[in-house]
Design a protein around this motif. Structure first.
Motif, PDB file in Angstrom:
ATOM      1  N   VAL A 156       0.827  -1.202   0.000  1.00  0.00           N
ATOM      2  CA  VAL A 156       0.000   0.000   0.000  1.00  0.00           C
ATOM      3  C   VAL A 156       0.862   1.252   0.000  1.00  0.00           C
ATOM      4  N   PHE A 157       2.018   1.216   0.655  1.00  0.00           N
ATOM      5  CA  PHE A 157       2.902   2.366   0.644  1.00  0.00           C
ATOM      6  C   PHE A 157       3.460   2.589  -0.749  1.00  0.00           C
ATOM      7  N   VAL A 158       3.698   1.508  -1.473  1.00  0.00           N
ATOM      8  CA  VAL A 158       4.168   1.628  -2.843  1.00  0.00           C
ATOM      9  C   VAL A 158       3.148   2.418  -3.655  1.00  0.00           C
TER      10      VAL A 158
ATOM     11  N   LYS B 225      -3.411  -5.799   5.898  1.00  0.00           N
ATOM     12  CA  LYS B 225      -3.026  -7.046   5.229  1.00  0.00           C
ATOM     13  C   LYS B 225      -1.719  -6.848   4.476  1.00  0.00           C
ATOM     14  N   HIS B 226      -1.648  -5.763   3.704  1.00  0.00           N
ATOM     15  CA  HIS B 226      -0.425  -5.481   2.959  1.00  0.00           C
ATOM     16  C   HIS B 226       0.741  -5.189   3.901  1.00  0.00           C
TER      17      HIS B 226
ATOM     18  N   LYS C  12       7.034  -9.031   6.771  1.00  0.00           N
ATOM     19  CA  LYS C  12       7.645 -10.351   6.975  1.00  0.00           C
ATOM     20  C   LYS C  12       7.904 -10.664   8.445  1.00  0.00           C
ATOM     21  N   GLY C  13       6.893 -10.443   9.245  1.00  0.00           N
ATOM     22  CA  GLY C  13       6.992 -10.816  10.649  1.00  0.00           C
ATOM     23  C   GLY C  13       7.680  -9.803  11.548  1.00  0.00           C
TER      24      GLY C  13
ATOM     25  N   VAL D 193       5.056  -3.540  11.622  1.00  0.00           N
ATOM     26  CA  VAL D 193       3.595  -3.625  11.702  1.00  0.00           C
ATOM     27  C   VAL D 193       3.074  -2.553  12.661  1.00  0.00           C
ATOM     28  N   ALA D 194       3.760  -2.369  13.765  1.00  0.00           N
ATOM     29  CA  ALA D 194       3.352  -1.342  14.732  1.00  0.00           C
ATOM     30  C   ALA D 194       3.428   0.050  14.103  1.00  0.00           C
ATOM     31  N   GLN D 195       4.496   0.304  13.340  1.00  0.00           N
ATOM     32  CA  GLN D 195       4.614   1.594  12.673  1.00  0.00           C
ATOM     33  C   GLN D 195       3.498   1.781  11.652  1.00  0.00           C
TER      34      GLN D 195
END
Length: 141
Positions: A7-9, A86-87, A93-94, A99-101
């Motif tokens: 999504v950032f892409v 999701k993205h 990759k874990g 993910v927190a950011q």
């Protein structure tokens, strides 16, 4: 694609065009489709690349169109949290820190959405870019 979050892409490719080429074939094809469907002129696209503070409605709608095509933006101008996360989870990759950011950025930037999908997409993308820069995250694709 092995970057932090797909999504950032999408968002960064549209908001930070001068710093990143749209080199993902699917993103590029979608971008070109949206340029046509939103009737964006070459000047509109140049303004996007130049980070103009005064983007036309058409340029902002190109951003919205691409985000809608990738199911990131709903018709009501809201960012789809589930698709976004999701993205972010897939591309991190874990890495729980990434993910927190991503979650923090979603919380901050989704608050900037409005009823107009074009304005909402622009606001969200601009916010994500600013948050990535503040966190020293790469903007290249």
């Amino acid at each position: 694609m092995n970057r932090f979050a797909y999504v950032f892409v999408i968002v960064v490719a549209l908001v930070a065009l001068s710093q990143a080429d749209i080199n993902n074939p699917k993103v590029k094809a979608t971008f070109e489709k949206c340029v046509g469907s939103e009737k964006a002129t070459p000047g509109d696209i140049e303004d996007l690349k130049a980070h103009s503070p005064d983007l036309s409605k058409e340029a902002k709608c190109v951003i919205a169109c691409v985000m809608k095509e990738f199911k990131v933006l709903a018709d009501d101008g809201k960012i789809n949290h589930d698709v976004y996360m999701k993205h972010a989870e897939e591309m991190s990759k874990g890495d729980a820190g990434k993910v927190a950011q991503a979650t923090e950025m979603y919380d901050i930037c989704s608050a900037k959405t409005v009823a107009d999908p074009c304005e909402s997409a622009y606001n969200f993308g601009h916010c994500i870019k600013a948050e990535m820069m503040a966190r020293n995250m790469p903007l290249d694709i």
